[in-house]
Scaffold this motif. Sequence first.
Motif, PDB file in Angstrom:
ATOM      1  N   UNK A   1       8.023  10.702  -6.349  1.00 31.15           N
ATOM      2  CA  UNK A   1       7.301  10.483  -7.479  1.00 31.15           C
ATOM      3  C   UNK A   1       7.866   9.455  -8.310  1.00 31.15           C
ATOM      4  N   UNK A   2       9.368   8.910  -8.101  1.00 34.35           N
ATOM      5  CA  UNK A   2       9.756   7.763  -8.722  1.00 34.35           C
ATOM      6  C   UNK A   2       9.086   6.298  -8.512  1.00 34.35           C
ATOM      7  N   UNK A   3       8.234   6.529  -7.432  1.00 31.91           N
ATOM      8  CA  UNK A   3       7.661   5.087  -7.142  1.00 31.91           C
ATOM      9  C   UNK A   3       5.957   5.202  -7.885  1.00 31.91           C
ATOM     10  N   UNK A   4       5.920   6.414  -8.475  1.00 28.14           N
ATOM     11  CA  UNK A   4       4.448   6.766  -9.235  1.00 28.14           C
ATOM     12  C   UNK A   4       3.437   6.471  -8.336  1.00 28.14           C
ATOM     13  N   UNK A   5       3.315   7.234  -7.061  1.00 22.11           N
ATOM     14  CA  UNK A   5       2.476   7.074  -6.324  1.00 22.11           C
ATOM     15  C   UNK A   5       1.005   7.709  -6.745  1.00 22.11           C
TER      16      UNK A   5
ATOM     17  N   UNK B   1       0.768  -1.250  -0.125  1.00 22.22           N
ATOM     18  CA  UNK B   1       0.020   0.016  -0.081  1.00 22.22           C
ATOM     19  C   UNK B   1       0.705   1.416   0.072  1.00 22.22           C
ATOM     20  N   UNK B   2       1.954   1.270   0.806  1.00 21.25           N
ATOM     21  CA  UNK B   2       3.032   2.404   0.878  1.00 21.25           C
ATOM     22  C   UNK B   2       3.313   2.782  -0.608  1.00 21.25           C
ATOM     23  N   UNK B   3       3.576   1.838  -1.232  1.00 24.53           N
ATOM     24  CA  UNK B   3       4.326   2.070  -2.632  1.00 24.53           C
ATOM     25  C   UNK B   3       3.270   2.818  -3.455  1.00 24.53           C
ATOM     26  N   UNK B   4       1.979   3.028  -3.224  1.00 24.73           N
ATOM     27  CA  UNK B   4       0.999   4.028  -3.894  1.00 24.73           C
ATOM     28  C   UNK B   4       0.940   5.502  -3.133  1.00 24.73           C
ATOM     29  N   UNK B   5       1.646   5.372  -1.956  1.00 33.90           N
ATOM     30  CA  UNK B   5       1.626   6.653  -1.030  1.00 33.90           C
ATOM     31  C   UNK B   5       2.930   7.281  -0.813  1.00 33.90           C
ATOM     32  N   UNK B   6       3.178   8.412  -1.768  1.00 34.79           N
ATOM     33  CA  UNK B   6       4.360   9.136  -1.718  1.00 34.79           C
ATOM     34  C   UNK B   6       4.323  10.054  -0.206  1.00 34.79           C
TER      35      UNK B   6
ATOM     36  N   UNK C   1      -1.570  18.862 -12.112  1.00 38.48           N
ATOM     37  CA  UNK C   1      -1.566  17.681 -12.830  1.00 38.48           C
ATOM     38  C   UNK C   1      -2.540  16.461 -11.984  1.00 38.48           C
ATOM     39  N   UNK C   2      -3.243  17.033 -11.150  1.00 41.76           N
ATOM     40  CA  UNK C   2      -4.343  16.079 -10.587  1.00 41.76           C
ATOM     41  C   UNK C   2      -3.985  15.091  -9.578  1.00 41.76           C
ATOM     42  N   UNK C   3      -2.647  15.350  -8.943  1.00 39.10           N
ATOM     43  CA  UNK C   3      -2.231  14.473  -8.155  1.00 39.10           C
ATOM     44  C   UNK C   3      -2.980  14.622  -6.784  1.00 39.10           C
ATOM     45  N   UNK C   4      -3.643  13.622  -5.972  1.00 42.99           N
ATOM     46  CA  UNK C   4      -4.124  13.604  -4.846  1.00 42.99           C
ATOM     47  C   UNK C   4      -3.285  13.839  -3.697  1.00 42.99           C
ATOM     48  N   UNK C   5      -3.360  15.162  -2.980  1.00 43.74           N
ATOM     49  CA  UNK C   5      -2.214  15.605  -1.852  1.00 43.74           C
ATOM     50  C   UNK C   5      -2.985  15.853  -0.652  1.00 43.74           C
ATOM     51  N   UNK C   6      -2.335  15.397   0.511  1.00 42.52           N
ATOM     52  CA  UNK C   6      -2.603  16.062   1.793  1.00 42.52           C
ATOM     53  C   UNK C   6      -1.577  16.549   2.287  1.00 42.52           C
ATOM     54  N   UNK C   7      -1.745  17.744   2.584  1.00 35.38           N
ATOM     55  CA  UNK C   7      -0.344  18.884   3.021  1.00 35.38           C
ATOM     56  C   UNK C   7      -0.643  19.496   4.442  1.00 35.38           C
TER      57      UNK C   7
END
Length: 256
Positions: free
Chosen positions: A167-171, A91-96, A201-207
Amino acid sequence: MLGAEHTGKDRKERAVRIHVSHLKKNFGDLMVLKDISTDIYEGEVVVIIGPSGSGKSTFLRCLNKLEEVSGGAVLIDGEDITDRHADINKMRERIGMVFQHFNLFNNMDVLHNLMLAPVELGKQSKGEASRSAMEMLARVGLADKANAYPSQLSGGQKQRVAIARALCMKPDIMLFDEPTSALDPEMVGEVLQVMKQLAADGMTMVIVTHEMGFAREVSDRVMFMDGGYIVEEGTPQEVILNPKEPRTIDFLNKVL
């Protein structure tokens, strides 16, 4: 970018990426998160603000299980990461995740910092990882720094490298924990610019951030946290410019 003018109805038409239900977290007797419930939608940019000690960073770290939760549930794309049978590494591979203090490996050049995880986890060959790393460095404006070591970079450059590495993990989702708070003021803008482009670019982000101008300009939704709760949430217009709750008003009077 979705823009802060999107309404709740618009959000409901998109998939829920992160579902948080009655989340609680305590460290011994100290209850840091008391009862957090929220949904974060595909392509949404959510900014979390609030005083130090309000639980913001702990909440973020619970979203990818860097902290074990004490109660409640966190679902990523419908999968419960708090389930003891969940494959959290998958799961963490999908979350940067981008931290306050970069967390780069000082004994590796920039290129190999970016290549390390995709190669180690078997997601890419060295050749593929190298090409992908160069693409991501170009995306954050640092293609010329591939062979530099972290010690040769400014703080802003290190943080942009840290973003490129994530970003290299394509999250599918990016979490940012106060990404500019360790930077000198003149370096903040270059990091926020990269984050603005990710949002566009449409990335889902929590900041989690103290950058109110960025929150107003880029976020779809602002959450104000205090005392382990979400005290108020809504568009930047609602929360930052027209707050309703006394605690939100008091906080913003101090920081704006």
